[in-house]
Design a protein around this motif. Structure first.
Motif, mmCIF file in Angstrom:
data_model
loop_
_atom_site.group_PDB
_atom_site.id
_atom_site.type_symbol
_atom_site.label_atom_id
_atom_site.label_comp_id
_atom_site.label_asym_id
_atom_site.label_seq_id
_atom_site.Cartn_x
_atom_site.Cartn_y
_atom_site.Cartn_z
ATOM 1 N N LEU A 101 38.759 60.650 -5.683
ATOM 2 C CA LEU A 101 40.288 59.952 -5.236
ATOM 3 C C LEU A 101 40.412 59.123 -6.419
ATOM 4 C CD1 LEU A 101 39.166 59.505 -1.835
ATOM 5 C CD2 LEU A 101 41.024 61.142 -3.028
ATOM 6 N N GLY A 102 41.400 58.623 -6.537
ATOM 7 C CA GLY A 102 41.868 57.993 -7.466
ATOM 8 C C GLY A 102 42.068 56.474 -6.984
ATOM 9 N N LEU A 112 38.123 46.701 -10.318
ATOM 10 C CA LEU A 112 38.074 47.930 -10.619
ATOM 11 C C LEU A 112 39.003 49.008 -10.454
ATOM 12 C CD1 LEU A 112 34.137 46.171 -8.987
ATOM 13 C CD2 LEU A 112 35.452 46.262 -10.879
ATOM 14 N N VAL A 113 38.554 50.383 -11.786
ATOM 15 C CA VAL A 113 39.182 51.604 -11.564
ATOM 16 C C VAL A 113 38.101 52.147 -12.610
ATOM 17 C CG1 VAL A 113 41.326 52.526 -12.018
ATOM 18 C CG2 VAL A 113 41.365 50.572 -11.897
ATOM 19 N N GLU A 114 37.902 53.206 -12.083
ATOM 20 C CA GLU A 114 36.791 54.514 -12.258
ATOM 21 C C GLU A 114 37.846 54.795 -13.899
ATOM 22 O OE1 GLU A 114 33.987 56.419 -9.492
ATOM 23 O OE2 GLU A 114 36.709 57.078 -9.146
ATOM 24 N N PRO A 115 36.473 55.419 -15.374
ATOM 25 C CA PRO A 115 37.378 55.798 -16.298
ATOM 26 C C PRO A 115 38.780 57.266 -16.082
ATOM 27 C CG PRO A 115 35.062 55.379 -16.354
ATOM 28 C CD PRO A 115 35.753 54.936 -15.144
ATOM 29 N N GLU A 116 38.417 57.638 -15.599
ATOM 30 C CA GLU A 116 38.938 59.022 -15.393
ATOM 31 C C GLU A 116 40.594 59.249 -15.162
ATOM 32 O OE1 GLU A 116 39.821 63.503 -14.207
ATOM 33 O OE2 GLU A 116 37.869 62.989 -13.536
ATOM 34 N N TYR A 117 40.448 57.958 -13.538
ATOM 35 C CA TYR A 117 41.761 57.340 -13.308
ATOM 36 C C TYR A 117 42.458 56.035 -13.715
ATOM 37 C CZ TYR A 117 44.728 55.923 -8.954
ATOM 38 O OH TYR A 117 45.890 55.453 -8.018
ATOM 39 N N ALA A 119 42.917 55.930 -16.779
ATOM 40 C CA ALA A 119 43.043 57.068 -17.990
ATOM 41 C C ALA A 119 44.504 57.337 -17.536
ATOM 42 C CB ALA A 119 42.258 57.902 -19.021
ATOM 43 N N LEU A 120 44.509 58.022 -16.184
ATOM 44 C CA LEU A 120 45.880 58.796 -15.354
ATOM 45 C C LEU A 120 46.673 57.623 -15.082
ATOM 46 C CD1 LEU A 120 47.700 60.608 -14.246
ATOM 47 C CD2 LEU A 120 46.317 60.588 -11.908
ATOM 48 N N LEU A 121 46.490 56.427 -14.803
ATOM 49 C CA LEU A 121 47.287 55.406 -14.511
ATOM 50 C C LEU A 121 47.786 54.872 -15.849
ATOM 51 C CD1 LEU A 121 44.900 53.060 -12.220
ATOM 52 C CD2 LEU A 121 46.643 54.299 -11.324
ATOM 53 N N GLU A 122 47.423 54.763 -16.537
ATOM 54 C CA GLU A 122 48.290 54.392 -18.043
ATOM 55 C C GLU A 122 49.863 54.883 -18.565
ATOM 56 O OE1 GLU A 122 44.682 54.235 -20.760
ATOM 57 O OE2 GLU A 122 43.846 52.405 -20.210
#
Length: 265
Positions: A101-102, A112-117, A119-122
């Motif tokens: 999940l994002g 706090l955000v996980e790296p893959e999410y 990158a998507l949010l950017e």
């Protein structure tokens, strides 16, 4: 007479492109000239909310994180914050992490955000205030434990079949809600936008009967129920519309401007 107007952001004050339209900003200015306060009551974190306050020139007290905190935009200080008590905070994260999940995890003053999410949010979430404030970590729970951080809110999105709604519903000490049909949100027990609306109104010396609340989603229901005048957006689901006294046009048609101006008549 309405003396305070509580405005949700996403799906309400913001148009479908996620921006404040000139009409909404002009309506907020008209409210100020009429002597009414306009406050944002949003699920977004303080850095984003404060940027919208500055843009719209609304009042300085703002409810953020779905009612989990009240911030004074004039000073940037958090006046009140309600975290998820332990052990429920850890149990929430254990239920949410590792499901693909994002997740936006709001831990006290940290995001706090996980790296893959991240990158998507950017690519899809064009709000620099969020990105400048976010901390990227592959181990959210470990980071929080290492830094002694509380859990204040979780916002999760992705494939609904992966949502841990059953697990979360079984937990005590939390409130489970949503801001759209495509997400879920977790805050502490008893936390909602109605309580922060009541607190802000009291700080301004305004009775709730003289407050209006405008919103579009499940996490706005408590504010609609607390205010003397409840206004649902035209893009709201039916359960939200049923809780309202007035129905504004959708946010694609500047419904929040209509709602504000309707409070001034």
């Amino acid at each position: 007479m309405i003396k305070l107007i509580s405005l949700d952001l996403d799906g309400t004050a913001l148009n479908p492109e996620g921006r404040l339209s000139p009409a909404v900003k002009e309506a907020a200015a008209a409210a100020r000239r009429a002597g009414a306060r306009v406050v944002f009551n949003t699920g977004r974190p303080a850095p984003e909310a404060l940027a919208f306050v500055r843009e719209a020139e609304t009042d300085c007290l703002v409810s953020v994180l779905g009612g989990a905190a009240v911030v004074d935009c004039a000073t940037g200080r958090t006046l009140r914050r309600w975290d998820v008590e332990q052990p429920w905070g850890t149990k929430v994260l254990e239920a949410c992490l590792g499901r693909g999940l994002g997740l936006m995890v709001f831990a006290g003053e940290k995001i706090l955000v996980e790296p893959e999410y991240k990158a998507l949010l950017e690519r899809v979430y064009p709000y620099p205030e969020f990105h400048n404030a976010a901390t990227v970590t592959a181990d959210i729970l470990g980071y929080m434990e290492a830094h002694g951080l509380p859990l204040t809110k979780v916002h999760g999105e992705g494939k609904p079949e992966r949502f841990p709604l059953k697990e979360l519903s079984a937990l005590q000490g939390i409130t489970l809600t949503s801001s759209s049909a495509h997400d879920f949100e977790v805050v502490g027990a008893g936390v909602d936008k109605g309580r922060t609306l009541a607190l802000i109104a009291d700080m301004y010396g305004i009775p709730l009967e003289q407050c209006a609340a405008v919103g579009d989603s499940d996490n706005d229901l408590a504010a609609l129920q607390a205010a003397g005048l409840a206004i649902a957006m035209g893009n709201s689901p039916q359960n939200v519309k049923k809780a309202a006294i007035r129905i504004a046009p959708p946010n694609s048609e500047d419904g929040a401007a209509w709602a504000i101006l309707s409070c001034l008549k």
